[in-house]
Motif scaffolding. Structure first.
Motif, PDB file in Angstrom:
ATOM      1  N   MET A   1      10.683  11.683  -3.791  1.00 48.88           N
ATOM      2  CA  MET A   1       9.571  10.992  -3.126  1.00 48.88           C
ATOM      3  C   MET A   1       8.342  11.059  -4.031  1.00 48.88           C
ATOM      4  SD  MET A   1       8.049  11.724   0.679  1.00 48.88           S
ATOM      5  CE  MET A   1       6.798  10.653   1.369  1.00 48.88           C
ATOM      6  N   PRO A   2       7.702   9.938  -4.295  1.00 47.31           N
ATOM      7  CA  PRO A   2       6.543   9.960  -5.200  1.00 47.31           C
ATOM      8  C   PRO A   2       5.382  10.758  -4.616  1.00 47.31           C
ATOM      9  CG  PRO A   2       6.728   7.834  -4.106  1.00 47.31           C
ATOM     10  CD  PRO A   2       7.981   8.593  -3.773  1.00 47.31           C
ATOM     11  N   SER A   3       4.594  11.339  -5.509  1.00 49.08           N
ATOM     12  CA  SER A   3       3.429  12.098  -5.062  1.00 49.08           C
ATOM     13  C   SER A   3       2.383  11.143  -4.506  1.00 49.08           C
ATOM     14  CB  SER A   3       2.838  12.879  -6.233  1.00 49.08           C
ATOM     15  OG  SER A   3       2.440  11.992  -7.267  1.00 49.08           O
ATOM     16  N   PRO A   4       1.526  11.631  -3.601  1.00 46.85           N
ATOM     17  CA  PRO A   4       0.485  10.753  -3.037  1.00 46.85           C
ATOM     18  C   PRO A   4      -0.419  10.207  -4.135  1.00 46.85           C
ATOM     19  CG  PRO A   4       0.667  12.793  -1.792  1.00 46.85           C
ATOM     20  CD  PRO A   4       1.479  12.981  -3.029  1.00 46.85           C
ATOM     21  N   SER A   5      -0.824   8.975  -3.969  1.00 45.48           N
ATOM     22  CA  SER A   5      -1.742   8.370  -4.933  1.00 45.48           C
ATOM     23  C   SER A   5      -3.147   8.923  -4.740  1.00 45.48           C
ATOM     24  CB  SER A   5      -1.773   6.849  -4.743  1.00 45.48           C
ATOM     25  OG  SER A   5      -2.383   6.531  -3.495  1.00 45.48           O
ATOM     26  N   VAL A   6      -4.010   8.651  -5.699  1.00 46.09           N
ATOM     27  CA  VAL A   6      -5.409   9.061  -5.573  1.00 46.09           C
ATOM     28  C   VAL A   6      -6.031   8.424  -4.341  1.00 46.09           C
ATOM     29  CG1 VAL A   6      -7.703   8.812  -6.618  1.00 46.09           C
ATOM     30  CG2 VAL A   6      -5.775   9.557  -8.014  1.00 46.09           C
ATOM     31  N   ALA A   7      -5.758   7.146  -4.119  1.00 50.72           N
ATOM     32  CA  ALA A   7      -6.313   6.469  -2.937  1.00 50.72           C
ATOM     33  C   ALA A   7      -5.839   7.125  -1.652  1.00 50.72           C
ATOM     34  CB  ALA A   7      -5.931   4.992  -2.957  1.00 50.72           C
ATOM     35  N   GLU A   8      -4.573   7.499  -1.590  1.00 56.22           N
ATOM     36  CA  GLU A   8      -4.045   8.154  -0.392  1.00 56.22           C
ATOM     37  C   GLU A   8      -4.681   9.520  -0.179  1.00 56.22           C
ATOM     38  OE1 GLU A   8       0.467   6.287  -0.164  1.00 56.22           O
ATOM     39  OE2 GLU A   8       0.046   7.941  -1.549  1.00 56.22           O
ATOM     40  N   ARG A   9      -4.922  10.241  -1.242  1.00 58.63           N
ATOM     41  CA  ARG A   9      -5.527  11.573  -1.120  1.00 58.63           C
ATOM     42  C   ARG A   9      -6.984  11.474  -0.662  1.00 58.63           C
ATOM     43  NH1 ARG A   9      -4.411  14.149  -6.785  1.00 58.63           N
ATOM     44  NH2 ARG A   9      -5.336  16.006  -5.829  1.00 58.63           N
ATOM     45  N   ILE A  10      -7.696  10.475  -1.172  1.00 57.63           N
ATOM     46  CA  ILE A  10      -9.072  10.261  -0.703  1.00 57.63           C
ATOM     47  C   ILE A  10      -9.056   9.849   0.762  1.00 57.63           C
ATOM     48  CG2 ILE A  10     -11.162   8.866  -0.973  1.00 57.63           C
ATOM     49  CD1 ILE A  10     -10.385   8.588  -3.968  1.00 57.63           C
ATOM     50  N   ALA A  11      -8.122   8.983   1.115  1.00 57.02           N
ATOM     51  CA  ALA A  11      -8.025   8.506   2.497  1.00 57.02           C
ATOM     52  C   ALA A  11      -7.769   9.648   3.473  1.00 57.02           C
ATOM     53  CB  ALA A  11      -6.925   7.459   2.605  1.00 57.02           C
TER      54      ALA A  11
ATOM     55  N   ARG B   1      -1.710   2.407  -7.063  1.00 56.07           N
ATOM     56  CA  ARG B   1      -2.301   3.410  -7.963  1.00 56.07           C
ATOM     57  C   ARG B   1      -3.418   2.774  -8.795  1.00 56.07           C
ATOM     58  NH1 ARG B   1       0.301   8.192  -7.522  1.00 56.07           N
ATOM     59  NH2 ARG B   1       2.314   8.078  -6.457  1.00 56.07           N
ATOM     60  N   ALA B   2      -4.293   2.093  -8.064  1.00 53.05           N
ATOM     61  CA  ALA B   2      -5.398   1.374  -8.704  1.00 53.05           C
ATOM     62  C   ALA B   2      -6.381   2.293  -9.395  1.00 53.05           C
ATOM     63  CB  ALA B   2      -6.130   0.529  -7.667  1.00 53.05           C
ATOM     64  N   PHE B   3      -6.377   3.562  -9.034  1.00 54.29           N
ATOM     65  CA  PHE B   3      -7.321   4.497  -9.654  1.00 54.29           C
ATOM     66  C   PHE B   3      -6.751   5.145 -10.904  1.00 54.29           C
ATOM     67  CE2 PHE B   3      -9.007   3.969  -5.452  1.00 54.29           C
ATOM     68  CZ  PHE B   3     -10.376   4.012  -5.655  1.00 54.29           C
ATOM     69  N   GLU B   4      -5.567   5.729 -10.804  1.00 52.62           N
ATOM     70  CA  GLU B   4      -5.075   6.595 -11.864  1.00 52.62           C
ATOM     71  C   GLU B   4      -4.189   5.910 -12.891  1.00 52.62           C
ATOM     72  OE1 GLU B   4      -2.374   7.513  -8.229  1.00 52.62           O
ATOM     73  OE2 GLU B   4      -4.273   6.519  -8.675  1.00 52.62           O
ATOM     74  N   ALA B   5      -3.666   4.720 -12.593  1.00 46.63           N
ATOM     75  CA  ALA B   5      -2.720   4.070 -13.492  1.00 46.63           C
ATOM     76  C   ALA B   5      -3.408   3.519 -14.740  1.00 46.63           C
ATOM     77  CB  ALA B   5      -1.985   2.952 -12.759  1.00 46.63           C
ATOM     78  N   ARG B   6      -2.603   3.202 -15.727  1.00 47.00           N
ATOM     79  CA  ARG B   6      -3.098   2.565 -16.950  1.00 47.00           C
ATOM     80  C   ARG B   6      -3.832   1.287 -16.572  1.00 47.00           C
ATOM     81  NH1 ARG B   6      -5.172   1.044 -20.873  1.00 47.00           N
ATOM     82  NH2 ARG B   6      -4.346   0.747 -22.976  1.00 47.00           N
ATOM     83  N   GLY B   7      -5.076   1.158 -17.048  1.00 51.46           N
ATOM     84  CA  GLY B   7      -5.874  -0.015 -16.713  1.00 51.46           C
ATOM     85  C   GLY B   7      -6.505   0.054 -15.334  1.00 51.46           C
ATOM     86  N   GLY B   8      -6.472   1.238 -14.710  1.00 49.89           N
ATOM     87  CA  GLY B   8      -7.047   1.400 -13.380  1.00 49.89           C
ATOM     88  C   GLY B   8      -8.517   1.761 -13.410  1.00 49.89           C
ATOM     89  N   PHE B   9      -9.040   2.097 -12.248  1.00 49.14           N
ATOM     90  CA  PHE B   9     -10.473   2.365 -12.088  1.00 49.14           C
ATOM     91  C   PHE B   9     -10.951   3.471 -13.027  1.00 49.14           C
ATOM     92  CE2 PHE B   9     -13.990   4.724 -10.266  1.00 49.14           C
ATOM     93  CZ  PHE B   9     -14.864   3.743  -9.832  1.00 49.14           C
ATOM     94  N   LEU B  10     -10.223   4.577 -13.079  1.00 47.62           N
ATOM     95  CA  LEU B  10     -10.684   5.721 -13.863  1.00 47.62           C
ATOM     96  C   LEU B  10     -10.785   5.371 -15.339  1.00 47.62           C
ATOM     97  CD1 LEU B  10      -8.715   8.633 -12.142  1.00 47.62           C
ATOM     98  CD2 LEU B  10     -11.043   7.837 -11.685  1.00 47.62           C
ATOM     99  N   GLU B  11      -9.746   4.762 -15.879  1.00 43.52           N
ATOM    100  CA  GLU B  11      -9.780   4.415 -17.292  1.00 43.52           C
ATOM    101  C   GLU B  11     -10.822   3.333 -17.573  1.00 43.52           C
ATOM    102  OE1 GLU B  11      -6.672   3.542 -20.903  1.00 43.52           O
ATOM    103  OE2 GLU B  11      -6.156   2.769 -18.917  1.00 43.52           O
ATOM    104  N   ALA B  12     -10.932   2.369 -16.666  1.00 44.52           N
ATOM    105  CA  ALA B  12     -11.856   1.262 -16.894  1.00 44.52           C
ATOM    106  C   ALA B  12     -13.298   1.735 -16.939  1.00 44.52           C
ATOM    107  CB  ALA B  12     -11.678   0.210 -15.800  1.00 44.52           C
ATOM    108  N   PHE B  13     -13.682   2.607 -16.012  1.00 49.03           N
ATOM    109  CA  PHE B  13     -15.093   2.979 -15.925  1.00 49.03           C
ATOM    110  C   PHE B  13     -15.453   4.248 -16.681  1.00 49.03           C
ATOM    111  CE2 PHE B  13     -14.794   0.011 -12.364  1.00 49.03           C
ATOM    112  CZ  PHE B  13     -15.870  -0.804 -12.673  1.00 49.03           C
ATOM    113  N   PHE B  14     -14.524   5.167 -16.813  1.00 46.01           N
ATOM    114  CA  PHE B  14     -14.815   6.397 -17.549  1.00 46.01           C
ATOM    115  C   PHE B  14     -14.386   6.298 -19.011  1.00 46.01           C
ATOM    116  CE2 PHE B  14     -14.840   7.787 -13.184  1.00 46.01           C
ATOM    117  CZ  PHE B  14     -15.814   8.771 -13.141  1.00 46.01           C
TER     118      PHE B  14
END
Length: 456
Positions: free
Chosen positions: A1-11, A227-240
């Motif tokens: 089972m995949p680990s929770p995404s960043v969005a799910e953990r924030i939610a 995984r819009a936050f942690e994936a390649r090309g996601g929020f974290l990489e784009a803004f940080f």
């Protein structure tokens, strides 16, 4: 089972029912009052008039109020217009991730009215606390540098904070809250170069709108990349600029402890916060030594590192630019003894006395070599040289600024600031009543009663 995404953990944090300390609730309540006041003032600005005309043109009889007016519209538009109102004069609060309340408060109010049921003031405070935590965590724990990355932190993190807050008001479950966050991640934006233009207030409005729109879409089944936050090309990489952001630590620290009371500054001056350390230092010297503009030969602002990318208008051509001119702000203070919303009109900019005083200001910007090791947030010492050869120096660190956690505005000053702003849209008696009621937000059984006090 995949680990929770960043969005799910924030939610999961958003959907929880935490107990927020009284000090944080009080700080948030003060920010609600302050922000509603800046909306009422900002409505009468040039930016505000444009946005009000836009809302009026859209028409309709939506559920949500355009503050200070008799207009009602849809929730996303109301959030955008009210957010722009709130940041139009740059008199709204700051701290944590730029200007937190002008994205959070409009989104929360729009969500509350959209719900079409009584929403108590206490629920609004909790929603704010929830959204603020994500914004401050991403920005501060993530060590985001808006000058290095070129994206203004207020809309970047404000869009996500507003999403969390609106989701809290509308009782979204964890799945829909996570989906809303993945939608809002693509709406985060705002070029840093927009400082000094009419676009910067729109940053706040767009962030508030993005949060509300994401939540409303998620309620109907909308979702973005899981995984819009942690994936390649996601929020974290784009803004940080990288994916090594300490996201586990950021999520683990949400609400542990809450940070509003130790972070938020209510502004004393309606201009970019990067001016405020120098303004506070100059104000202290003028008062202590009884100095006037004619007594002063020159003023030196030292150690300008963080400030230099935004305070780049030594001879501002507009009110927008003047808010980002340490020269103009100190010149205004020298001549008029204060800096007010009315000091940014075309007539005020044409004042030769203020222009002459502004030319006495010299800003010492650190070299790139020196700035690399500087504490960008410590503030700017000020030195005055008078015409008799005397030298005066004063330094108010950023953390000790009036209105901040270590020197909060008194209740009298807080009420006076609100009333002064509110009277730009409301009758004096209405402004006083609204101020008293909004200051007791947590005791209100239905925020609709308070919104009615600041509309026509």
């Amino acid at each position: 089972m995949p680990s929770p995404s960043v969005a799910e953990r924030i939610a999961a944090f958003v959907a929880g029912t935490p107990e927020v300390p009284a000090a944080d609730l009080d700080a948030i309540e003060r920010s609600f009052l302050d922000t509603v006041g800046t909306m009422l003032a900002g409505r009468t600005s040039e930016h505000g008039r444009i946005m009000e005309a836009h809302a009026a043109r859209e028409g309709g009889a939506g559920p949500c109020t355009i503050i200070g007016t008799g207009l009602r519209t849809g929730a996303p538009t109301a959030a955008m217009v009210n957010g722009t109102f709130g940041h139009s004069d740059d008199f709204d609060d700051m701290g944590g991730y730029g200007h937190p309340s002008v994205a959070l408060v409009p989104a929360i109010l729009a969500a509350a009215e959209y719900a079409r049921r009584p929403i108590p003031g206490s629920a609004l405070l909790l929603a704010y606390a929830t959204g603020f935590e994500l914004g401050v965590g991403l920005c501060q724990t993530g060590a985001y540098d808006q000058y290095d990355r070129c994206f203004h932190s207020t809309p970047v993190f404000g869009a996500l904070a507003a999403t969390c807050a609106a989701a809290k008001v509308l009782d979204l479950d964890e799945t829909r809250t996570a989906n809303a966050l993945t939608l809002a991640a693509s709406a985060a934006a705002g070029l840093g170069r927009s400082s000094g233009s009419m676009v910067k207030p729109l940053h706040a409005g767009h962030a508030a709108k993005a949060g509300v729109l994401a939540v409303l879409a998620a309620r109907r089944g909308g979702a973005g990349s899981a995984r819009a936050f942690e994936a390649r090309g996601g929020f974290l990489e784009a803004f940080f600029g990288h994916r090594l952001v300490p996201i586990d630590r950021i999520i683990g620290e949400l609400g542990n402890p809450y940070r509003a009371a130790k972070t938020i500054f209510l502004k004393r001056y309606p201009c970019c916060g990067s001016n405020h350390s120098a303004l506070a230092g100059l104000a202290g010297l003028l008062e202590k030594h009884g100095l006037a503009a004619d007594d002063i030969e020159r003023v030196i602002v030292h150690e300008m590192a963080e400030t230099s990318p935004v305070l780049r208008f030594p001879e501002p051509a507009s009110g927008c630019e003047a808010k980002f001119s340490v020269h103009r702000m100190l010149g205004t203070l020298m001549v008029r003894g204060r800096v007010s919303v009315d000091d940014f009109t075309a007539e005020a900019l044409a004042d030769p006395a203020v222009a002459a005083a502004a030319r006495k200001v010299r800003a010492e910007v650190l070299s790139r070599w020196d700035a690399a090791g500087a504490d960008k947030r410590k503030g700017n010492p000020v030195t005055i040289h008078d015409h008799k050869g005397r030298i005066y120096r004063h330094f108010v660190p950023r953390k000790e600024l009036p209105g901040g956690p270590f020197a909060p505005l008194s209740e009298v000053d807080l009420a006076a600031k609100f009333e002064g702003n509110a009277r730009r849209s409301l009758a004096p008696e209405q402004a006083v009543t609204a101020g008293e009621r909004w200051r007791a937000l947590r005791e209100c059984p239905d925020v609709a009663e308070l919104i009615a006090l600041v509309s026509r």
